[in-house]
Design a protein around this motif. Structure first.
Motif, PDB file in Angstrom:
ATOM      1  N   GLY A  36       3.235 -14.687  -1.406  1.00  0.00           N
ATOM      2  CA  GLY A  36       3.272 -13.545  -0.328  1.00  0.00           C
ATOM      3  C   GLY A  36       4.081 -13.648   0.952  1.00  0.00           C
ATOM      4  N   ALA A  37       4.378 -14.957   1.116  1.00  0.00           N
ATOM      5  CA  ALA A  37       5.021 -15.207   2.465  1.00  0.00           C
ATOM      6  C   ALA A  37       6.477 -14.584   2.677  1.00  0.00           C
ATOM      7  CB  ALA A  37       5.260 -16.895   2.676  1.00  0.00           C
ATOM      8  N   GLY A  38       7.180 -14.287   1.428  1.00  0.00           N
ATOM      9  CA  GLY A  38       8.625 -13.618   1.582  1.00  0.00           C
ATOM     10  C   GLY A  38       8.438 -12.389   1.530  1.00  0.00           C
ATOM     11  N   ILE A  39       7.270 -11.669   1.418  1.00  0.00           N
ATOM     12  CA  ILE A  39       7.482 -10.197   1.397  1.00  0.00           C
ATOM     13  C   ILE A  39       6.425  -9.495   1.983  1.00  0.00           C
ATOM     14  CG2 ILE A  39       8.381 -10.083  -1.031  1.00  0.00           C
ATOM     15  CD1 ILE A  39       5.419  -9.536  -2.170  1.00  0.00           C
ATOM     16  N   GLU A  40       5.682 -10.361   2.970  1.00  0.00           N
ATOM     17  CA  GLU A  40       4.683 -10.227   4.047  1.00  0.00           C
ATOM     18  C   GLU A  40       4.862  -8.782   4.797  1.00  0.00           C
ATOM     19  OE1 GLU A  40       1.990 -11.997   7.468  1.00  0.00           O
ATOM     20  OE2 GLU A  40       3.641 -13.129   6.742  1.00  0.00           O
ATOM     21  N   PHE A  41       5.958  -8.532   5.322  1.00  0.00           N
ATOM     22  CA  PHE A  41       6.152  -7.371   6.013  1.00  0.00           C
ATOM     23  C   PHE A  41       7.185  -6.260   5.211  1.00  0.00           C
ATOM     24  CE2 PHE A  41       5.955 -11.141   8.729  1.00  0.00           C
ATOM     25  CZ  PHE A  41       4.795 -10.913   9.598  1.00  0.00           C
ATOM     26  N   ASP A  42       7.129  -6.390   3.833  1.00  0.00           N
ATOM     27  CA  ASP A  42       7.893  -5.272   3.280  1.00  0.00           C
ATOM     28  C   ASP A  42       6.919  -4.430   2.706  1.00  0.00           C
ATOM     29  OD1 ASP A  42      10.088  -7.149   3.837  1.00  0.00           O
ATOM     30  OD2 ASP A  42      10.029  -7.981   1.702  1.00  0.00           O
ATOM     31  N   SER A  43       7.564  -2.999   2.487  1.00  0.00           N
ATOM     32  CA  SER A  43       6.620  -1.979   1.899  1.00  0.00           C
ATOM     33  C   SER A  43       6.918  -2.208   0.310  1.00  0.00           C
ATOM     34  CB  SER A  43       7.363  -0.663   2.218  1.00  0.00           C
ATOM     35  OG  SER A  43       8.689  -0.240   1.628  1.00  0.00           O
ATOM     36  N   LEU A  44       5.819  -1.540  -0.470  1.00  0.00           N
ATOM     37  CA  LEU A  44       6.029  -1.519  -1.822  1.00  0.00           C
ATOM     38  C   LEU A  44       7.182  -1.163  -2.403  1.00  0.00           C
ATOM     39  CD1 LEU A  44       4.601  -2.402  -4.416  1.00  0.00           C
ATOM     40  CD2 LEU A  44       3.503  -0.058  -4.436  1.00  0.00           C
ATOM     41  N   ASP A  45       7.896  -0.010  -1.835  1.00  0.00           N
ATOM     42  CA  ASP A  45       9.189   0.495  -2.300  1.00  0.00           C
ATOM     43  C   ASP A  45      10.032  -0.449  -1.816  1.00  0.00           C
ATOM     44  OD1 ASP A  45       8.086   3.017  -2.973  1.00  0.00           O
ATOM     45  OD2 ASP A  45       8.602   3.993  -1.326  1.00  0.00           O
TER      46      ASP A  45
END
Length: 372
Positions: A36-45
């Protein structure tokens, strides 16, 4: 195990099973954290736009590498270090685990501000001398501010009284691995240690509930039974409603159809404790295997590393470390340290009297886990 904690007699098969669950819990949490570290602050889109309709299926770069862990794993390791130190220090007649865990958290806080370990401070023990842990990986503000001075927050006088961030639950799996303890004591210890940084009842009760669930799993119970046991403990606690409702929503979501990112997001984003707990429990309940559960837990718009870490703790405690995809384990940052600490914890819990006592102790053990 055939006797009460402190005088427990462990058979070899029991020791091996317990060590596998401890290893699985720590490694599983770290792998979920790293996913999860590389996408922690990304939206699902954004995740789907960058990685395809199913989201990520493998580690993606974070903090300059693949397989990097975050503050979630860092703090979990220091929780475990503090629990070992508490058991070692009991030889001196001192027995107050929250104090030892708080001291361990203060050692973690030093890794967030210092350039590296101070080799002169032998009383810090071996974990605080691991140079790779001296790295800021998006630590929570409440964790940093709650540990900024020597005063230890308590339930009666907590630090950050309005905070219920997921920084409480993401570090609390090791409390559940105290399998010789009664469930109520495990719950209470996790609560007291969570209040050292987060004072909102939902924040510390979610930590207690998570520890209680891990405790049931480490003793060989099912996840569903573990959740029911946690709900029973929550019911007696003032301010339990948000945590109770979140767990019940997680259970209800299991019956609503095929697992999906949308069902995960319906439980929240995971930035607050009860949402992170609910997402992890849901993903672990519907997981076909470790890989499926962990990827489901991180592919959503929210605190992906924390929800992945919590789900990994649960699945690892159920299945042990051999159920983890070996490619992920091989690439995981700090794997050697994580396994070393897990094995030390398992030894302390199963063979502690052979390692140390008021009369005689193994010097190497006291060098690793000083009594001071």
């Amino acid at each position: 195990m055939t006797a009460a904690d402190g005088d427990a007699i462990w058979g070899r098969t029991e020791q091996q099973d317990f060590r596998s669950r401890v290893r699985g819990c720590l490694l599983g949490g770290a792998v979920g954290d790293a996913l999860g570290a590389g996408i922690e602050f990304d939206s699902l889109d954004d995740i789907r736009a960058a990685h395809g309709a199913v989201g990520i299926t493998d580690f993606v770069p974070a903090y300059g590498r693949r397989g990097a862990i975050t503050d979630d794993t860092q703090m979990t390791l220091f929780t475990m270090d503090g629990l070992i130190r508490a058991h070692v220090r009991r030889d001196t007649g001192a027995w107050h685990p929250p104090t030892d865990v708080h001291a361990a958290y203060r050692r973690w806080a030093a890794t967030q501000r210092d350039w590296g370990p101070d080799e002169r401070k032998r009383e810090d023990g071996w974990l605080a001398r691991e140079e790779w842990l001296y790295a800021r990986r998006a630590p929570g503000n409440a964790c940093l501010s709650g540990l900024a001075d020597e005063r230890m927050g308590t339930v009666e006088k907590p630090k950050n009284p309005d905070s219920k961030g997921c920084g409480t639950v993401m570090r609390s799996a090791p409390f559940g691995l105290l399998v010789g303890w009664e469930p109520k004591l495990v719950f209470q210890l996790a609560v007291e240690c969570a209040a050292q940084t987060h004072g909102h009842p939902t924040g510390y009760l979610a930590a207690g509930a998570f520890a209680a669930i891990v405790h049931a799993l480490a003793r060989g119970d099912s996840l569903d039974n573990g959740v029911q046991r946690a709900l029973a403990q929550l019911a007696a606690r003032p301010g339990h409603e948000e945590t109770t409702d979140a767990l019940k929503r997680a259970l209800g979501s299991v019956r609503q159809g095929m697992p999906s990112a949308e069902r995960v997001q319906a439980l929240g984003e995971g930035w607050v404790a009860e949402e992170a707990l609910a997402i992890a429990v849901y993903c672990a309940l519907v997981a076909e295997d470790m890989q499926h559960g962990l990827l489901l837990a991180v592919n959503h718009g929210g605190d992906s590393d924390s929800t992945g870490s919590l789900c990994g703790n649960l699945l690892g405690a159920i299945h042990g470390e051999t159920a983890l995809p070996p490619g992920w384990v091989a690439e995981l940052e700090g794997r050697g340290t994580i396994l070393e600490l897990a094995d030390d914890f398992a030894m302390e819990m199963t063979q502690g009297p052979a390692l140390h006592s008021p009369a005689s102790s193994a010097p190497a053990w006291l060098a690793r886990y000083p009594r001071s």
